[in-house]
Design an enzyme around this catalytic site. Structure first.
Site, short mmCIF file in Angstrom:
data_model
loop_
_atom_site.label_atom_id
_atom_site.label_comp_id
_atom_site.label_asym_id
_atom_site.label_seq_id
_atom_site.Cartn_x
_atom_site.Cartn_y
_atom_site.Cartn_z
N ARG B 96 -5.73 -12.67 4.84
CA ARG B 96 -4.37 -12.96 5.30
C ARG B 96 -3.36 -12.16 4.49
O ARG B 96 -2.39 -11.63 5.04
CB ARG B 96 -4.10 -14.47 5.23
N THR B 170 -0.55 -5.94 -3.80
CA THR B 170 -1.65 -6.09 -2.84
C THR B 170 -1.77 -4.80 -2.02
O THR B 170 -0.75 -4.25 -1.60
CB THR B 170 -1.38 -7.29 -1.92
N CYS B 249 12.34 -9.25 3.41
CA CYS B 249 10.91 -9.00 3.67
C CYS B 249 10.08 -10.18 3.19
O CYS B 249 9.15 -10.63 3.87
CB CYS B 249 10.43 -7.75 2.93
N GLU B 374 4.89 -14.47 -4.05
CA GLU B 374 5.91 -14.64 -2.99
C GLU B 374 6.88 -15.77 -3.33
O GLU B 374 7.24 -16.58 -2.49
CB GLU B 374 5.24 -14.94 -1.65
#
Lengths: 256, 394
Positions: B96, B170, B249, B374
């Site tokens: 994911r 990532t 974002c 995040e």
């Protein structure tokens, strides 16, 4: 090579997901539909993939998918449209579909008579009842040649060349189109529908017609659950256990 | 071992989804079952992102699925996008994460802040997975406080000169293109932070694999070293302006995480429930013991709450009224829920729960990263604190 526009129709069946644990209803003569997840019969998926690849490989033509079933079967047809079929036909029946292969074949053939598809594809059998009747019966009713248990095929001009799975090998047969082919596991594993394809499926034509289904002459008397599987046996460990294993496979299981 | 994964739907949440949304969810679920589940345990142990999945992720349209069709994307709504994230994370947070970064952190800024040339050059290839992207915002000393970043882009006669280090990136080592956020003015001037499109084969760009991870092992996490990278003027994302741009974002990516966490939690619950029915102890399945039933009941309750929370969030996003604070609430609540469930599932599984053949401990370890990246759990708490008091605590 002679050019032909090749329209293909794939006859699909909506069946319970092969992983579903079914329950019986109606005095153990039918499967209780409540709580069952339905899928396109896996053999019919091979037929659909075969049709899609044939038209993608440059043969110009439309892929139609058709099923005989109740209103819920629209969902099954949408799955096929999402995978890439151009249009769909539902031959609608009230209630459940029949187990009588000839009745089903007659209803499908009546519709196919009115169409001009050069190639009619089926899965070799439905994953739920395993009868293997409908494809060859439709071919007979239409008076068209039929190759069954086909693993792969190619269309060249007006001729289809099929590889048939036969005991211990492959048999290659050719037929003039129009023809009927039933597919088994082989070269055609159905692709995943793209997410774009899923969104497009709703906008593709899905024609619903009432099926002209003759009365069933086959009546299901009873369904039985498979016997409980007996517990496994451990014969021993390592190489010493092999002779006994071989003996049991030969004498008891009769598989050697 | 558990049978085929069927999802959790105690509250008939399916009835709130359209036929297409359900079909998309089921398609991705089946793909994960057939493609991800058979290989993910080994990939995790081998500390390897399963790159072989990328072409199919692209072909099916799971990379940037909400972007418009003109770039080869599927133009899906946010409910469908969320459900894709849910199913991918049911497999592994690393899968994911890959899709989140590619779609929300690379394709989204190119679409939102990029020039026409940027969009034409990169979006179609990122959509198919032919090219891979990464997003460079965090730095070794600037994670929760990205506005303080010390990566700089200095204006030169014919372009920009980029210097700095980005961390926890990532896809960093396998990326073809990096969206790099850099300070173009005085350090600390958040209005002067701009985005740059940096092909990773330029001189001065080095990616180093992050060693020693104990979480997200099936994911590429890297450090990016940017040393005197000369960029043309055209590398600047023309519409980017200030720290707000990268935060936009992150809002996109966090939205996907709120669903992803539900997927990971469902995977753990499904495994725990199935195991509890099969595992015999004192002659009875442990699922018949009160302690395990309460455990399962708590898991089911939390998952159902989280499911409804992120579905409503998606509906707000589709309506165009979603606020970043609402995303903070769901990211914080759902990931925390998933961490708890993964840990409880692992415990229910007993000694077997520490093995890679079972999935709960892998999710448990992964989710510690998801809890932290995040926007950490705590920072999202402070965002909510500010939202209800009007006073910033950071």
């Amino acid at each position: 090579m002679e050019y032909v526009s090749l329209d293909i129709i794939v006859c699909l069946k909506r069946v319970p997901d092969t992983e579903t644990r079914v329950r019986f209803s109606d005095g153990a003569t039918a499967i209780e539909p409540e709580g069952v997840k339905y899928i396109v019969s896996p053999y019919d998926e091979f037929a659909l993939e075969a049709a899609l690849r044939t038209t993608e490989a440059g043969e110009e033509g439309q892929v139609t998918v058709m099923t005989l079933g109740n209103e819920d079967s629209q969902e099954t047809l949408r799955v096929a449209l999402a995978a890439g079929a151009d249009q769909a036909v539902l031959l609608r029946v009230q209630g459940s579909v029949t187990m009588d292969g000839l009745a089903t074949a007659k209803a499908l053939a009546a519709e196919l008579e009115t169409r001009e598809d050069q190639l009619v594809l089926f899965g070799v059998k439905a994953a739920d009842d395993d009868q293997q009747q409908v494809g060859p019966m439709v071919a007979t009713l239409l008076g068209r040649p039929c190759a069954s248990n086909v693993t792969s095929f190619e269309v060249n001009g007006g001729v289809i060349r099929c590889n048939r799975g036969v005991e211990g090998g492959t048999e290659v047969v050719e037929m003039d189109l129009p023809a009927v082919v039933t597919l088994t596991k082989g070269a055609f594993e159905l692709r995943y529908p793209s997410l774009k394809g899923i969104m497009a499926a709703k906008r593709k034509p899905l024609d619903v017609k009432d099926a002209d289904l003759p009365a069933s002459r086959l009546v299901v008397q009873r369904l039985d659950y498979p016997p409980e599987r007996a517990e496994g046996r451990i014969l021993g460990e390592g190489a010493e256990a092999v002779p006994e294993l071989v003996r049991l496979l030969r004498d008891e299981a009769n598989v050697l | 071992m558990a049978g085929k994964f069927q999802g959790i739907d105690f509250y008939d949440v399916d009835s709130l989804l359209s036929e297409e949304e359900r079909m998309i969810r089921d398609t991705v679920r089946e793909w994960v079952e057939e493609r991800v589940m058979p290989i993910i345990g080994k990939a995790y142990i081998d500390r390897r992102f399963p790159k072989e999945l990328i072409p199919e992720l692209g072909e099916m349209g799971m990379l940037g699925p909400t972007l418009p069709e003109e770039y080869g994307c599927a133009g899906l709504n946010n409910v469908a996008y969320g459900l894709i994230c849910q199913e991918l994370e049911r497999g592994d947070s690393g899968i994911r994460s890959f899709a989140s970064v590619q779609g929300a952190l690379v394709m989204y800024p190119l679409l939102t802040f990029g020039s026409d040339e940027h969009k034409q050059e990169w979006l179609p290839k990122l959509a198919t997975g032919e090219k891979i992207g990464c997003f460079g915002l965090s730095e070794p000393d600037y994670g929760s406080n990205p506005g303080g970043m010390i990566t700089t882009a200095k204006k030169t006669d014919d372009g920009w000169l980029l210097n700095g280090v980005k961390m926890w990136i990532t896809n960093g080592s396998m990326a073809d293109v990096a969206i790099i956020w850099a300070q173009t003015g005085e350090i600390g001037d958040t209005d002067a932070i701009r985005g740059f499109v940096v092909p990773t084969d330029v001189d001065g760009f080095t990616a180093r694999d992050q060693k020693g991870k104990l979480s997200l092992l099936a994911s590429d996490t890297s450090e990016l070293h940017l040393e005197d990278i000369h960029l043309p003027d055209s590398a600047l994302l023309p519409e980017s302006g200030g720290l707000k741009s990268p935060l936009m974002c992150l809002t996109q990516a966090r939205f996907g995480i709120t669903f992803g966490a539900v997927g990971a939690a469902m995977a753990c619950f499904d495994e725990a429930r199935s195991y509890s029915k099969q595992r015999l102890m004192f002659g009875k399945p442990i699922g018949g013991k009160q302690i395990q039933q309460i455990r399962l009941a708590d898991m089911l309750t939390s998952i159902t709450q989280a499911q409804l929370l992120c579905l409503q969030l998606a509906k707000l996003k589709d309506a165009g009224t979603m606020t970043p604070q609402q995303v903070s609430l769901a990211k914080r609540a759902n990931v925390n829920m998933a961490c708890d469930i993964a840990r409880e599932a692992r415990r229910l599984l007993g000694a077997n729960g520490i093995l890679v053949e079972y999935h709960s401990m892998r999710h448990m370890a992964n989710l510690e990263s998801v809890y932290t990246y995040e926007g950490t759990h705590d920072i999202h708490g402070l965002i909510l604190g500010q939202a209800v008091t009007g006073i910033a605590a950071y």
